[in-house]
Design a protein around this motif. Structure first.
Motif, PDB file in Angstrom:
ATOM      1  N   ALA A  43      17.161   3.417 -11.201  1.00  0.00           N
ATOM      2  CA  ALA A  43      17.825   4.472 -10.426  1.00  0.00           C
ATOM      3  C   ALA A  43      17.790   4.145  -8.938  1.00  0.00           C
ATOM      4  O   ALA A  43      16.929   3.400  -8.471  1.00  0.00           O
ATOM      5  CB  ALA A  43      17.163   5.813 -10.685  1.00  0.00           C
ATOM      6  N   ARG A  44      18.724   4.711  -8.205  1.00  0.00           N
ATOM      7  CA  ARG A  44      18.787   4.503  -6.758  1.00  0.00           C
ATOM      8  C   ARG A  44      18.794   5.856  -6.057  1.00  0.00           C
ATOM      9  O   ARG A  44      19.460   6.798  -6.496  1.00  0.00           O
ATOM     10  CB  ARG A  44      20.043   3.712  -6.386  1.00  0.00           C
ATOM     11  N   PHE A  45      18.041   5.921  -4.961  1.00  0.00           N
ATOM     12  CA  PHE A  45      17.919   7.175  -4.214  1.00  0.00           C
ATOM     13  C   PHE A  45      18.839   7.172  -3.000  1.00  0.00           C
ATOM     14  O   PHE A  45      18.915   6.194  -2.265  1.00  0.00           O
ATOM     15  CB  PHE A  45      16.478   7.368  -3.751  1.00  0.00           C
ATOM     16  N   SER A  46      19.533   8.294  -2.810  1.00  0.00           N
ATOM     17  CA  SER A  46      20.379   8.486  -1.627  1.00  0.00           C
ATOM     18  C   SER A  46      19.900   9.727  -0.896  1.00  0.00           C
ATOM     19  O   SER A  46      19.891  10.839  -1.466  1.00  0.00           O
ATOM     20  CB  SER A  46      21.854   8.655  -2.024  1.00  0.00           C
TER      21      SER A  46
ATOM     22  N   THR B 279       0.821  -1.208   0.000  1.00  0.00           N
ATOM     23  CA  THR B 279       0.000   0.000   0.000  1.00  0.00           C
ATOM     24  C   THR B 279       0.856   1.260   0.000  1.00  0.00           C
ATOM     25  O   THR B 279       0.320   2.355  -0.005  1.00  0.00           O
ATOM     26  CB  THR B 279      -0.921   0.031   1.234  1.00  0.00           C
ATOM     27  N   SER B 280       2.156   1.119   0.016  1.00  0.00           N
ATOM     28  CA  SER B 280       3.059   2.263   0.034  1.00  0.00           C
ATOM     29  C   SER B 280       3.750   2.394  -1.316  1.00  0.00           C
ATOM     30  O   SER B 280       4.212   1.411  -1.890  1.00  0.00           O
ATOM     31  CB  SER B 280       4.102   2.088   1.141  1.00  0.00           C
ATOM     32  N   ALA B 281       3.799   3.617  -1.853  1.00  0.00           N
ATOM     33  CA  ALA B 281       4.442   3.867  -3.140  1.00  0.00           C
ATOM     34  C   ALA B 281       5.385   5.053  -3.023  1.00  0.00           C
ATOM     35  O   ALA B 281       5.269   5.876  -2.111  1.00  0.00           O
ATOM     36  CB  ALA B 281       3.400   4.116  -4.218  1.00  0.00           C
ATOM     37  N   LEU B 282       6.332   5.136  -3.951  1.00  0.00           N
ATOM     38  CA  LEU B 282       7.320   6.207  -3.966  1.00  0.00           C
ATOM     39  C   LEU B 282       7.201   7.009  -5.253  1.00  0.00           C
ATOM     40  O   LEU B 282       6.923   6.457  -6.320  1.00  0.00           O
ATOM     41  CB  LEU B 282       8.736   5.641  -3.848  1.00  0.00           C
TER      42      LEU B 282
ATOM     43  N   VAL C  69      14.684  14.727   0.981  1.00  0.00           N
ATOM     44  CA  VAL C  69      15.466  15.332  -0.100  1.00  0.00           C
ATOM     45  C   VAL C  69      16.741  14.518  -0.263  1.00  0.00           C
ATOM     46  O   VAL C  69      17.252  13.929   0.695  1.00  0.00           O
ATOM     47  CB  VAL C  69      15.794  16.810   0.183  1.00  0.00           C
ATOM     48  N   GLY C  70      17.234  14.460  -1.491  1.00  0.00           N
ATOM     49  CA  GLY C  70      18.438  13.675  -1.734  1.00  0.00           C
ATOM     50  C   GLY C  70      18.801  13.675  -3.201  1.00  0.00           C
ATOM     51  O   GLY C  70      18.458  14.608  -3.952  1.00  0.00           O
ATOM     52  N   GLU C  71      19.473  12.614  -3.636  1.00  0.00           N
ATOM     53  CA  GLU C  71      19.903  12.484  -5.025  1.00  0.00           C
ATOM     54  C   GLU C  71      19.402  11.185  -5.635  1.00  0.00           C
ATOM     55  O   GLU C  71      19.333  10.161  -4.946  1.00  0.00           O
ATOM     56  CB  GLU C  71      21.428  12.511  -5.135  1.00  0.00           C
ATOM     57  N   LEU C  72      19.063  11.251  -6.898  1.00  0.00           N
ATOM     58  CA  LEU C  72      18.695  10.062  -7.650  1.00  0.00           C
ATOM     59  C   LEU C  72      19.894   9.686  -8.510  1.00  0.00           C
ATOM     60  O   LEU C  72      20.332  10.465  -9.357  1.00  0.00           O
ATOM     61  CB  LEU C  72      17.472  10.339  -8.521  1.00  0.00           C
ATOM     62  N   GLN C  73      20.433   8.502  -8.256  1.00  0.00           N
ATOM     63  CA  GLN C  73      21.578   8.015  -9.022  1.00  0.00           C
ATOM     64  C   GLN C  73      21.060   7.218 -10.208  1.00  0.00           C
ATOM     65  O   GLN C  73      20.505   6.138 -10.046  1.00  0.00           O
ATOM     66  CB  GLN C  73      22.474   7.159  -8.124  1.00  0.00           C
ATOM     67  N   LEU C  74      21.254   7.758 -11.395  1.00  0.00           N
ATOM     68  CA  LEU C  74      20.708   7.154 -12.607  1.00  0.00           C
ATOM     69  C   LEU C  74      21.621   6.061 -13.142  1.00  0.00           C
ATOM     70  O   LEU C  74      22.799   5.968 -12.762  1.00  0.00           O
ATOM     71  CB  LEU C  74      20.497   8.231 -13.669  1.00  0.00           C
ATOM     72  N   VAL C  75      21.079   5.235 -14.005  1.00  0.00           N
ATOM     73  CA  VAL C  75      21.833   4.088 -14.521  1.00  0.00           C
ATOM     74  C   VAL C  75      23.019   4.516 -15.372  1.00  0.00           C
ATOM     75  O   VAL C  75      23.977   3.756 -15.544  1.00  0.00           O
ATOM     76  CB  VAL C  75      20.912   3.157 -15.336  1.00  0.00           C
ATOM     77  N   ASP C  76      22.991   5.731 -15.927  1.00  0.00           N
ATOM     78  CA  ASP C  76      24.117   6.200 -16.735  1.00  0.00           C
ATOM     79  C   ASP C  76      25.236   6.807 -15.891  1.00  0.00           C
ATOM     80  O   ASP C  76      26.221   7.308 -16.425  1.00  0.00           O
ATOM     81  CB  ASP C  76      23.642   7.215 -17.783  1.00  0.00           C
ATOM     82  N   GLY C  77      25.049   6.775 -14.571  1.00  0.00           N
ATOM     83  CA  GLY C  77      26.081   7.275 -13.669  1.00  0.00           C
ATOM     84  C   GLY C  77      25.874   8.705 -13.211  1.00  0.00           C
ATOM     85  O   GLY C  77      26.541   9.160 -12.278  1.00  0.00           O
ATOM     86  N   SER C  78      24.982   9.429 -13.846  1.00  0.00           N
ATOM     87  CA  SER C  78      24.714  10.812 -13.444  1.00  0.00           C
ATOM     88  C   SER C  78      23.789  10.848 -12.231  1.00  0.00           C
ATOM     89  O   SER C  78      23.157   9.844 -11.883  1.00  0.00           O
ATOM     90  CB  SER C  78      24.082  11.586 -14.605  1.00  0.00           C
ATOM     91  N   THR C  79      23.707  12.002 -11.594  1.00  0.00           N
ATOM     92  CA  THR C  79      22.835  12.177 -10.430  1.00  0.00           C
ATOM     93  C   THR C  79      21.962  13.409 -10.627  1.00  0.00           C
ATOM     94  O   THR C  79      22.339  14.349 -11.342  1.00  0.00           O
ATOM     95  CB  THR C  79      23.648  12.336  -9.131  1.00  0.00           C
ATOM     96  N   MET C  80      20.802  13.383  -9.986  1.00  0.00           N
ATOM     97  CA  MET C  80      19.880  14.517 -10.035  1.00  0.00           C
ATOM     98  C   MET C  80      19.305  14.752  -8.645  1.00  0.00           C
ATOM     99  O   MET C  80      18.924  13.801  -7.959  1.00  0.00           O
ATOM    100  CB  MET C  80      18.741  14.239 -11.006  1.00  0.00           C
ATOM    101  N   PRO C  81      19.249  16.015  -8.223  1.00  0.00           N
ATOM    102  CA  PRO C  81      18.618  16.311  -6.930  1.00  0.00           C
ATOM    103  C   PRO C  81      17.115  16.082  -7.017  1.00  0.00           C
ATOM    104  O   PRO C  81      16.470  16.505  -7.983  1.00  0.00           O
ATOM    105  CB  PRO C  81      18.949  17.793  -6.709  1.00  0.00           C
ATOM    106  N   VAL C  82      16.564  15.390  -6.033  1.00  0.00           N
ATOM    107  CA  VAL C  82      15.138  15.062  -6.058  1.00  0.00           C
ATOM    108  C   VAL C  82      14.534  15.115  -4.658  1.00  0.00           C
ATOM    109  O   VAL C  82      15.252  15.057  -3.651  1.00  0.00           O
ATOM    110  CB  VAL C  82      14.875  13.646  -6.635  1.00  0.00           C
ATOM    111  N   VAL C  83      13.219  15.202  -4.646  1.00  0.00           N
ATOM    112  CA  VAL C  83      12.441  14.969  -3.427  1.00  0.00           C
ATOM    113  C   VAL C  83      11.782  13.611  -3.581  1.00  0.00           C
ATOM    114  O   VAL C  83      11.129  13.349  -4.597  1.00  0.00           O
ATOM    115  CB  VAL C  83      11.379  16.053  -3.200  1.00  0.00           C
ATOM    116  N   GLU C  84      11.979  12.756  -2.599  1.00  0.00           N
ATOM    117  CA  GLU C  84      11.316  11.451  -2.583  1.00  0.00           C
ATOM    118  C   GLU C  84      10.042  11.571  -1.760  1.00  0.00           C
ATOM    119  O   GLU C  84      10.065  12.067  -0.632  1.00  0.00           O
ATOM    120  CB  GLU C  84      12.223  10.399  -1.965  1.00  0.00           C
ATOM    121  N   VAL C  85       8.935  11.111  -2.333  1.00  0.00           N
ATOM    122  CA  VAL C  85       7.636  11.180  -1.656  1.00  0.00           C
ATOM    123  C   VAL C  85       7.109   9.768  -1.460  1.00  0.00           C
ATOM    124  O   VAL C  85       6.871   9.044  -2.430  1.00  0.00           O
ATOM    125  CB  VAL C  85       6.624  12.006  -2.479  1.00  0.00           C
ATOM    126  N   ARG C  86       6.948   9.374  -0.218  1.00  0.00           N
ATOM    127  CA  ARG C  86       6.333   8.080   0.089  1.00  0.00           C
ATOM    128  C   ARG C  86       4.891   8.332   0.507  1.00  0.00           C
ATOM    129  O   ARG C  86       4.630   9.129   1.425  1.00  0.00           O
ATOM    130  CB  ARG C  86       7.077   7.367   1.223  1.00  0.00           C
TER     131      ARG C  86
END
Length: 248
Positions: free
Chosen positions: A176-179, A51-54, A82-99
């Motif tokens: 992608a992976r979130f940090s 029941t939980s999504a991101l 708040v954090g960074e999304l590590q993309l599969v191509d090695g780049s990162t993007m600042p993001v807000v994660e919402v659960r």
């Protein structure tokens, strides 16, 4: 009266065998019951987690973007980071994660909160109120991608941005992976309320949001009645439905 004969060996075995089966059953049944309880508990845990999504979003200074999602916690947002999304191509993007709790709030309403907190007409080169980079909706599935694209289309067609096209990107977050950022950077607006207010004013973010969505008074006349209040975001033009996440 005569003597009673002694029980046969077979009878003795039968007498002994019955309690033994009962004893085995008495031992096995509670164990089986415990296994059933364990399985039920495990299924409950799986159901709860399902029941939980991101959802992930980029839009300028994350310290100013995070509050727009925290503002709808009462609807079912469980947590934001708040954090960074590590993309599969090695780049990162600042993001807000919402659960969020999918039993209480849908992805469309989460999208609405995002749209209400950014200027989506600004390009990556222009940035968001002094912070370079694009506004991005990161989709985790085909369903999310389609919903994000449809909400963008509807908002663009509503005319809320007075003819300016929406420049927000809808990008794939698969793999992608979130940090998360350090705890001191989470909910910065709560620990620094005065600095947050000043930053919203200084960057022009607050004024732009107010000017874009505030009612507009006109001197136009219809018959003998003059002076009207025009609401730029309405049910009729489709803007309100996108913001509230209740479009069909």
């Amino acid at each position: 009266f005569g003597m009673k004969s002694a029980p046969s060996a077979a009878a003795s075995q039968r007498v002994v065998a019955m309690p033994r089966r009962s004893l085995i059953a008495a031992c096995i049944l509670p164990l089986f019951a415990c296994l059933q309880i364990a399985v039920a508990d495990d299924e409950s845990a799986l159901s709860s987690s399902s029941t939980s999504a991101l959802a992930y979003f980029s839009g300028g200074d994350l310290r100013l973007l995070q509050p727009v999602f925290d503002d709808i916690r009462y609807l079912g947002v469980r947590e934001t980071k708040v954090g960074e999304l590590q993309l599969v191509d090695g780049s990162t993007m600042p993001v807000v994660e919402v659960r969020y709790d999918t039993r209480k709030v849908g992805y469309k309403r989460i999208l609405g909160a995002f749209w209400r907190g950014v200027d989506p007409t600004r390009t990556a080169q222009q940035g968001q109120f002094g912070t370079p980079g694009p506004t991005v909706i990161w989709s985790g599935s085909d369903e999310e991608r389609l919903l994000a694209q449809e909400s963008l289309r509807r908002l663009d067609a509503s005319g809320i941005y007075r003819g300016k096209p929406i420049a927000t990107l809808v990008r794939d977050a698969a793999g992608a992976r979130f940090s998360a950022s350090p705890p001191a950077e989470q909910q910065w607006y709560l620990s620094n309320p005065e600095a947050y207010k000043k930053l919203m004013d200084k960057t022009g973010r607050k004024k732009w949001l107010e000017d874009t969505f505030k009612p507009i008074k006109t001197t136009a006349c219809e018959g003998s009645v003059c002076g009207f209040v025009y609401f730029p975001c309405t049910v009729e033009n489709g803007c309100s439905g996108v913001m509230q996440g209740n479009w069909p």
